[in-house]
Design a protein around this motif. Structure first.
Motif, short mmCIF file in Angstrom:
data_model
loop_
_atom_site.label_atom_id
_atom_site.label_comp_id
_atom_site.label_asym_id
_atom_site.label_seq_id
_atom_site.Cartn_x
_atom_site.Cartn_y
_atom_site.Cartn_z
N THR A 62 0.88 -1.17 0.00
CA THR A 62 0.00 0.00 0.00
C THR A 62 0.92 1.22 0.00
O THR A 62 1.72 1.39 0.92
CB THR A 62 -0.92 0.01 1.23
N ILE A 63 0.80 2.04 -1.03
CA ILE A 63 1.86 3.01 -1.34
C ILE A 63 1.33 4.43 -1.53
O ILE A 63 0.14 4.65 -1.76
CB ILE A 63 2.59 2.60 -2.63
N ARG A 64 2.25 5.38 -1.41
CA ARG A 64 2.05 6.74 -1.90
C ARG A 64 3.09 6.99 -2.98
O ARG A 64 4.23 6.54 -2.88
CB ARG A 64 2.22 7.75 -0.76
N PRO A 65 2.73 7.75 -4.02
CA PRO A 65 3.68 7.96 -5.12
C PRO A 65 4.81 8.89 -4.73
O PRO A 65 4.60 9.91 -4.08
CB PRO A 65 2.81 8.57 -6.22
N ASP A 66 6.03 8.53 -5.13
CA ASP A 66 7.17 9.43 -5.05
C ASP A 66 7.29 10.24 -6.34
O ASP A 66 7.69 11.40 -6.32
CB ASP A 66 8.47 8.64 -4.83
N MET A 67 6.95 9.59 -7.46
CA MET A 67 7.05 10.26 -8.76
C MET A 67 6.14 9.56 -9.76
O MET A 67 6.06 8.33 -9.78
CB MET A 67 8.49 10.23 -9.28
N VAL A 68 5.45 10.35 -10.59
CA VAL A 68 4.69 9.83 -11.72
C VAL A 68 5.21 10.55 -12.97
O VAL A 68 5.19 11.78 -13.03
CB VAL A 68 3.17 10.07 -11.57
N ASN A 69 5.66 9.77 -13.94
CA ASN A 69 6.26 10.33 -15.15
C ASN A 69 5.43 9.91 -16.36
O ASN A 69 5.35 8.72 -16.66
CB ASN A 69 7.70 9.85 -15.28
#
Length: 347
Positions: A62-69
């Motif tokens: 279960t995550i939160r984004p560090d980066m979306v490219n």
């Protein structure tokens, strides 16, 4: 198949996948990528999104984004996501907090509550007289305190943490080279070991200096490690015991095996850290039970779905002397390799 789920939506058929977790890290790491024809549209993930990652309908992170490219050209568009589980805030943030007269379990609960990180406590813990953070990462302090207590603190699929002992449960599977194991590496990391360990501390109650030491007879040259004991570590039996823990843990961790196995699951479910497996590699005289310390799922168009398991003796996590070498492995017939399923074959 890997899917992500958020805001009531599910996205599947990722072409590049890497999902890793370790008993030495408070945050699991996830990288996902896909390329499609056309210009596409935004995925809908933002800085506040909480995303579940599923394998075969089982939540593995279960995550939160560090980066979306997002990359777009005239013929195609691609999306790449880098993310970590909810415990990342304990790793990234610098924080100050002083807690006194609490057990380690309560300290973990309080810090996790502050950062809204779920936590499971599955161990009896001792009193920590003083626990203080001054503009530092909570993760470092928590991991050091857990290690001093011979416990593990690691990321769980719900994004939170679990404080527990290294498992003593029966192996979940038997892995044999040439059958379930595609390839392996046997790693001896000698730099982890030192010729002697000296732990220094101070007893404020009696106003006197403390120290304890132990040697590693296997290192034949001068290579010392001096450690300043924190108050949390002194509660485990003094500086001598702390020095023994450090030596034994480092000796055990210096020898590990990396295994590449087919697929992401075994008969009982998805591979998990802090579970045990029996490993059989006849040509290396290896036939024994090992604990999974690191686990990484991967998917690409070259190998298909694979799992990298880093395994060590359970003593590596307990700070105990390693047992005598296991007897030579029995010979196994080499089975035909299982077919690799490529991402393009997924329906």
């Amino acid at each position: 198949m890997v899917e992500i789920k958020f805001n009531g939506k599910r996205y599947a058929y990722w072409q590049q996948v890497s999902i890793s977790a370790s008993v030495d890290d408070l945050a699991a790491s996830v990288q996902l990528g896909v390329t499609r024809s056309g210009t596409g549209e935004r995925l809908g993930i933002n800085e506040n999104s909480v995303v579940e990652v599923l394998i075969a309908d089982t939540v593995v992170a279960t995550i939160r984004p560090d980066m979306v490219n997002r990359h777009v050209n005239a013929n195609s568009h691609s999306i790449a996501i880098e993310a970590r589980s909810l415990g990342r805030e304990l790793v990234d943030c610098q924080y100050s907090q002083t807690l006194s007269g609490l057990k380690l379990a309560e300290i973990v609960k309080r810090l996790c509550s502050t950062f809204n990180v779920p936590v499971q406590i599955d161990a009896d813990t001792t009193l920590v007289p003083d626990f203080a953070l001054q503009c530092e990462s909570p993760a470092n302090a928590l991991i050091n305190a857990a290690r001093a207590a011979n416990l593990l603190l690691y990321a769980t699929p719900d994004g939170g943490l679990k404080l527990t002992e290294p498992t003593s449960a029966a192996p979940v599977a038997t892995l044999v080279y040439g059958e379930q194991i595609e390839q392996f590496s046997v790693v001896d990391e000698y730099k982890l070991r030192f010729s002697e360990y000296l732990v220094k501390g101070y007893d404020y109650a009696s106003d006197k200096a403390l120290k304890g030491g132990v040697k590693d007879a296997g290192i034949g040259y001068f290579r010392p490690l001096h450690i300043m004991a924190d108050k949390a570590g002194q509660s485990l039996g003094g500086c001598d015991r702390r020095a023994e823990l450090e030596r034994n843990r480092r000796k055990a961790r210096a020898h590990r095996i990396d295994l590449d196995v087919y697929g992401w699951t075994h008969a009982g479910g998805v591979w998990e850290i802090n579970t045990q497996v029996r490993v059989v590699i006849p040509d290396e005289d290896i036939d024994g039970v090992y604990l999974i310390g690191d686990r990484a799922f991967s998917l690409d168009d070259q190998q298909g779905s694979m799992t990298r398991l880093t395994v060590m003796r359970r003593e590596a996590f307990l700070g105990e002397e390693a047992p005598a070498k296991a007897k030579k492995a029995a010979k196994h017939k080499k089975a035909k390799s299982k077919p690799i399923i490529y991402a393009s074959d997924l329906e």
